[in-house]
Design a protein around this motif. Structure first.
Motif, PDB file in Angstrom:
ATOM      1  N   LEU A   1       0.827  -1.210   0.000  1.00 54.95           N
ATOM      2  CA  LEU A   1       0.000   0.000   0.000  1.00 54.95           C
ATOM      3  C   LEU A   1       0.862   1.261   0.000  1.00 54.95           C
ATOM      4  CD1 LEU A   1      -2.896  -0.899   2.464  1.00 54.95           C
ATOM      5  CD2 LEU A   1      -3.061  -0.542   0.000  1.00 54.95           C
ATOM      6  N   SER A   2       1.938   1.252   0.781  1.00 53.07           N
ATOM      7  CA  SER A   2       2.800   2.444   0.817  1.00 53.07           C
ATOM      8  C   SER A   2       3.555   2.628  -0.493  1.00 53.07           C
ATOM      9  CB  SER A   2       3.760   2.385   2.002  1.00 53.07           C
ATOM     10  OG  SER A   2       4.695   1.357   1.830  1.00 53.07           O
TER      11      SER A   2
ATOM     12  N   HIS B   1       2.389   1.792  -3.422  1.00 51.94           N
ATOM     13  CA  HIS B   1       1.401   2.341  -4.355  1.00 51.94           C
ATOM     14  C   HIS B   1       1.193   3.826  -4.097  1.00 51.94           C
ATOM     15  CE1 HIS B   1      -2.576   3.347  -5.962  1.00 51.94           C
ATOM     16  NE2 HIS B   1      -2.206   2.544  -6.940  1.00 51.94           N
ATOM     17  N   LYS B   2       1.127   4.187  -2.825  1.00 53.48           N
ATOM     18  CA  LYS B   2       0.921   5.592  -2.473  1.00 53.48           C
ATOM     19  C   LYS B   2       2.085   6.470  -2.934  1.00 53.48           C
ATOM     20  CE  LYS B   2      -0.652   8.383   1.385  1.00 53.48           C
ATOM     21  NZ  LYS B   2      -1.059   8.382   2.783  1.00 53.48           N
ATOM     22  N   SER B   3       3.304   5.896  -2.940  1.00 52.76           N
ATOM     23  CA  SER B   3       4.474   6.665  -3.383  1.00 52.76           C
ATOM     24  C   SER B   3       4.705   6.545  -4.893  1.00 52.76           C
ATOM     25  CB  SER B   3       5.716   6.228  -2.618  1.00 52.76           C
ATOM     26  OG  SER B   3       6.033   4.892  -2.930  1.00 52.76           O
ATOM     27  N   ASN B   4       3.726   6.016  -5.613  1.00 50.12           N
ATOM     28  CA  ASN B   4       3.768   5.874  -7.080  1.00 50.12           C
ATOM     29  C   ASN B   4       4.919   4.996  -7.573  1.00 50.12           C
ATOM     30  OD1 ASN B   4       1.463   7.450  -7.557  1.00 50.12           O
ATOM     31  ND2 ASN B   4       2.685   9.312  -7.306  1.00 50.12           N
TER      32      ASN B   4
ATOM     33  N   THR C   1      -7.296  -0.565  -4.936  1.00 49.89           N
ATOM     34  CA  THR C   1      -6.436   0.599  -4.724  1.00 49.89           C
ATOM     35  C   THR C   1      -5.622   0.883  -5.977  1.00 49.89           C
ATOM     36  OG1 THR C   1      -6.294   0.184  -2.343  1.00 49.89           O
ATOM     37  CG2 THR C   1      -4.568   1.540  -3.300  1.00 49.89           C
ATOM     38  N   SER C   2      -5.082  -0.172  -6.588  1.00 51.33           N
ATOM     39  CA  SER C   2      -4.275   0.030  -7.795  1.00 51.33           C
ATOM     40  C   SER C   2      -5.108   0.565  -8.960  1.00 51.33           C
ATOM     41  CB  SER C   2      -3.574  -1.267  -8.204  1.00 51.33           C
ATOM     42  OG  SER C   2      -4.504  -2.214  -8.671  1.00 51.33           O
TER      43      SER C   2
END
Length: 127
Positions: free
Chosen positions: A23-24, A26-29, A89-90
């Protein structure tokens, strides 16, 4: 039996860590890192299911098979929520309801795992 319990606890603990790492990422691209961690997490799903199956009290007439069966189903819901939250999320879709189901299921599976007599059992009541 104790080694299997430790394997099971280790695999789901690592899976939870990998879930939040994914998740982190993904959040940081970091799409490539996200995909790699997501694939590793899928291997851990298999290890969790195998080690959990080894813990199922087959042939034990004193075991409460209904509660173990509920724990198995609830554990599968937790794994499903891991996967569905990461995929949605993705794709940029909402995950609020999935998080609610995840939290309820993980609390339930942890309670069942810690209250049933096999393995580590701080909440086990033999009566």
């Amino acid at each position: 039996m104790m080694a299997t319990t430790h394997l099971h606890i280790t695999t789901w603990a690592i899976a939870i860590i990998l879930f939040f790492v994914a998740l982190s990422l993904h959040k940081s691209n970091n799409a490539k890192g996200f995909k790699i961690v997501h694939m590793i997490l899928r291997v851990f799903y298999i290890l969790i299911i195998i080690s959990g199956a080894l813990l199922y009290p087959v042939g034990n007439p004193n075991a409460n098979h209904m509660l173990y069966g509920i724990k198995v189903l609830t554990g599968l819901v937790v794994i499903s929520m891991f996967e569905m939250i990461l995929i949605r999320t993705s794709k940029g879709k909402s995950t609020g309801a999935l998080w609610t189901i995840f939290i309820i299921a993980i609390v339930a599976v942890l309670y069942l795992g810690l209250s049933l007599p096999l393995g580590w059992h701080p909440f086990y009541n033999p009566s």
